[in-house]
Design a protein around this motif. Structure first.
Motif, PDB file in Angstrom:
ATOM      1  N   CYS A  24      75.873  32.925  58.355  1.00 56.70           N
ATOM      2  CA  CYS A  24      76.143  32.097  57.049  1.00 56.70           C
ATOM      3  C   CYS A  24      77.116  32.909  56.540  1.00 56.70           C
ATOM      4  O   CYS A  24      76.571  33.892  55.827  1.00 56.70           O
ATOM      5  CB  CYS A  24      75.023  31.722  56.222  1.00 56.70           C
ATOM      6  N   VAL A  25      78.328  32.493  56.328  1.00 61.75           N
ATOM      7  CA  VAL A  25      79.485  33.168  55.486  1.00 61.75           C
ATOM      8  C   VAL A  25      79.150  33.253  54.413  1.00 61.75           C
ATOM      9  O   VAL A  25      79.142  34.384  53.694  1.00 61.75           O
ATOM     10  CB  VAL A  25      80.828  32.711  56.016  1.00 61.75           C
ATOM     11  N   GLU A  26      78.782  32.045  53.512  1.00 61.20           N
ATOM     12  CA  GLU A  26      78.621  32.128  52.256  1.00 61.20           C
ATOM     13  C   GLU A  26      77.482  32.774  51.678  1.00 61.20           C
ATOM     14  O   GLU A  26      77.287  33.426  50.760  1.00 61.20           O
ATOM     15  CB  GLU A  26      78.320  30.492  51.809  1.00 61.20           C
ATOM     16  N   TRP A  27      76.423  32.854  52.727  1.00 58.11           N
ATOM     17  CA  TRP A  27      75.104  33.411  52.271  1.00 58.11           C
ATOM     18  C   TRP A  27      75.414  35.098  52.206  1.00 58.11           C
ATOM     19  O   TRP A  27      74.929  35.540  51.276  1.00 58.11           O
ATOM     20  CB  TRP A  27      74.065  33.592  53.654  1.00 58.11           C
ATOM     21  N   ALA A  28      76.327  35.455  53.169  1.00 60.51           N
ATOM     22  CA  ALA A  28      76.780  36.915  53.188  1.00 60.51           C
ATOM     23  C   ALA A  28      77.420  37.213  51.838  1.00 60.51           C
ATOM     24  O   ALA A  28      77.237  38.168  51.069  1.00 60.51           O
ATOM     25  CB  ALA A  28      77.509  37.317  54.240  1.00 60.51           C
ATOM     26  N   ALA A  29      78.352  36.257  51.405  1.00 61.30           N
ATOM     27  CA  ALA A  29      79.247  36.644  50.271  1.00 61.30           C
ATOM     28  C   ALA A  29      78.314  36.684  49.009  1.00 61.30           C
ATOM     29  O   ALA A  29      78.514  37.540  48.145  1.00 61.30           O
ATOM     30  CB  ALA A  29      80.343  35.561  50.209  1.00 61.30           C
ATOM     31  N   LEU A  30      77.501  35.762  49.101  1.00 63.95           N
ATOM     32  CA  LEU A  30      76.632  35.720  47.796  1.00 63.95           C
ATOM     33  C   LEU A  30      75.703  36.850  47.371  1.00 63.95           C
ATOM     34  O   LEU A  30      75.288  37.139  46.565  1.00 63.95           O
ATOM     35  CB  LEU A  30      75.803  34.510  47.900  1.00 63.95           C
ATOM     36  N   GLU A  31      75.265  37.518  48.733  1.00 60.78           N
ATOM     37  CA  GLU A  31      74.331  38.528  48.623  1.00 60.78           C
ATOM     38  C   GLU A  31      74.636  39.682  47.966  1.00 60.78           C
ATOM     39  O   GLU A  31      74.224  40.419  47.098  1.00 60.78           O
ATOM     40  CB  GLU A  31      74.125  38.923  49.986  1.00 60.78           C
ATOM     41  N   SER A  32      76.031  39.872  47.821  1.00 58.16           N
ATOM     42  CA  SER A  32      76.779  41.050  46.963  1.00 58.16           C
ATOM     43  C   SER A  32      76.796  40.707  45.572  1.00 58.16           C
ATOM     44  O   SER A  32      76.666  41.810  44.531  1.00 58.16           O
ATOM     45  CB  SER A  32      78.173  41.329  47.459  1.00 58.16           C
ATOM     46  N   VAL A  33      76.499  39.658  45.083  1.00 59.15           N
ATOM     47  CA  VAL A  33      76.557  39.161  43.574  1.00 59.15           C
ATOM     48  C   VAL A  33      75.335  38.476  43.285  1.00 59.15           C
ATOM     49  O   VAL A  33      75.033  37.860  42.211  1.00 59.15           O
ATOM     50  CB  VAL A  33      77.642  38.196  43.352  1.00 59.15           C
ATOM     51  N   ARG A  34      74.318  38.412  44.112  1.00 53.89           N
ATOM     52  CA  ARG A  34      73.030  37.403  43.803  1.00 53.89           C
ATOM     53  C   ARG A  34      72.338  38.016  42.706  1.00 53.89           C
ATOM     54  O   ARG A  34      71.847  37.270  41.952  1.00 53.89           O
ATOM     55  CB  ARG A  34      72.212  37.288  45.129  1.00 53.89           C
ATOM     56  N   GLN A  35      72.002  39.424  42.443  1.00 57.91           N
ATOM     57  CA  GLN A  35      71.281  39.939  41.598  1.00 57.91           C
ATOM     58  C   GLN A  35      72.040  39.641  40.096  1.00 57.91           C
ATOM     59  O   GLN A  35      71.432  39.302  39.310  1.00 57.91           O
ATOM     60  CB  GLN A  35      71.030  41.627  41.750  1.00 57.91           C
ATOM     61  N   LEU A  36      73.341  39.974  40.335  1.00 52.99           N
ATOM     62  CA  LEU A  36      74.148  39.532  38.969  1.00 52.99           C
ATOM     63  C   LEU A  36      74.054  38.106  38.701  1.00 52.99           C
ATOM     64  O   LEU A  36      74.087  37.661  37.306  1.00 52.99           O
ATOM     65  CB  LEU A  36      75.627  40.142  39.068  1.00 52.99           C
TER      66      LEU A  36
END
Length: 228
Positions: free
Chosen positions: A174-186
């Motif tokens: 999932c491309v969206e999942w990977a993109a969100l992982e970098s900012v999920r904590q923020l």
């Protein structure tokens, strides 16, 4: 077979052959709903070529979608980084003004302090801070909306099966999942802060479809002032 699509205008519909979304302009209900990639597939003697063409077509569409998602992710990351830098700079400027006022307060008459607070320099710094906060909140709200469609699936994974995103894909695909992982904590930190503003009856930046907003009492005008 006749179709029911609108005539004489460009529309996007599913090709009856390869099932991919394609643009058509129909001039008659009897026009074939077959895209340009599939016009050579009619008849029973072209099955092998049809299958090969379909695999290549969907491979190209998938590669294009991956490239578009990667570009959108890079642009979102860059925007967030710029907004954070701008917000930090504005906060630092306001902090410097506050330190000057605090240091000189004992030696300054109250009327003079009020005059300093009303200078264009301080007002400009506050406007920049508000503008940076607004742009940051809008970016985070947009990411929150995307995250609601790309979370860990509630379905219990089968043995030896990968974890799946709520969109149905394995999280590794999932491309969206990977993109969100970098900012999920923020993003989670931002959401928690906005939830605290909402609970306190203060102005917040949560989207209207957020569950907490759906169940909360509307904020009255007297509580809709500038957030600190």
């Amino acid at each position: 077979m006749a179709h029911q699509y609108q005539l004489h205008q460009k529309i996007t519909v599913q090709c009856w052959c390869c099932r991919s979304p394609q643009e058509f302009v129909f001039s008659s209900p009897s026009d074939q709903v077959v895209c340009s990639h599939c016009v050579a597939h009619t008849g029973n003697t072209h099955a092998e070529r049809r299958d090969a063409d379909h695999v290549q077509l969907w491979s190209d569409l998938y590669a294009r979608a991956l490239a578009e998602h990667a570009a959108q992710t890079a642009a979102a990351d860059q925007t967030i980084a710029l907004l954070i830098a701008e917000l930090d700079a504005a906060k630092e400027q306001v902090a410097q003004f506050s330190a000057v006022l605090a240091r000189d307060f004992d030696q300054t008459q109250s009327a003079e302090v009020r005059a300093i607070l009303e200078t264009d320099l301080v007002k400009s710094a506050e406007r920049k801070t508000d503008a940076a906060l607004l742009r940051y909140d809008r970016a985070m709200a947009a990411l929150w909306r995307i995250s609601t469609q790309h979370q860990l699936s509630d379905a219990k994974p089968q043995p030896n099966q990968p974890l799946r995103c709520s969109c149905g894909k394995p999280v590794t695909e999932c491309v969206e999942w990977a993109a969100l992982e970098s900012v999920r904590q923020l993003l989670e930190s931002w959401e928690a802060k906005q939830q605290r503003h909402l609970a306190a009856g203060e102005r917040h930046a949560l989207p209207s479809e957020h569950p907490d907003v759906q169940t909360s009492t509307p904020i009255s005008p007297r509580n809709s002032g500038r957030r600190r």
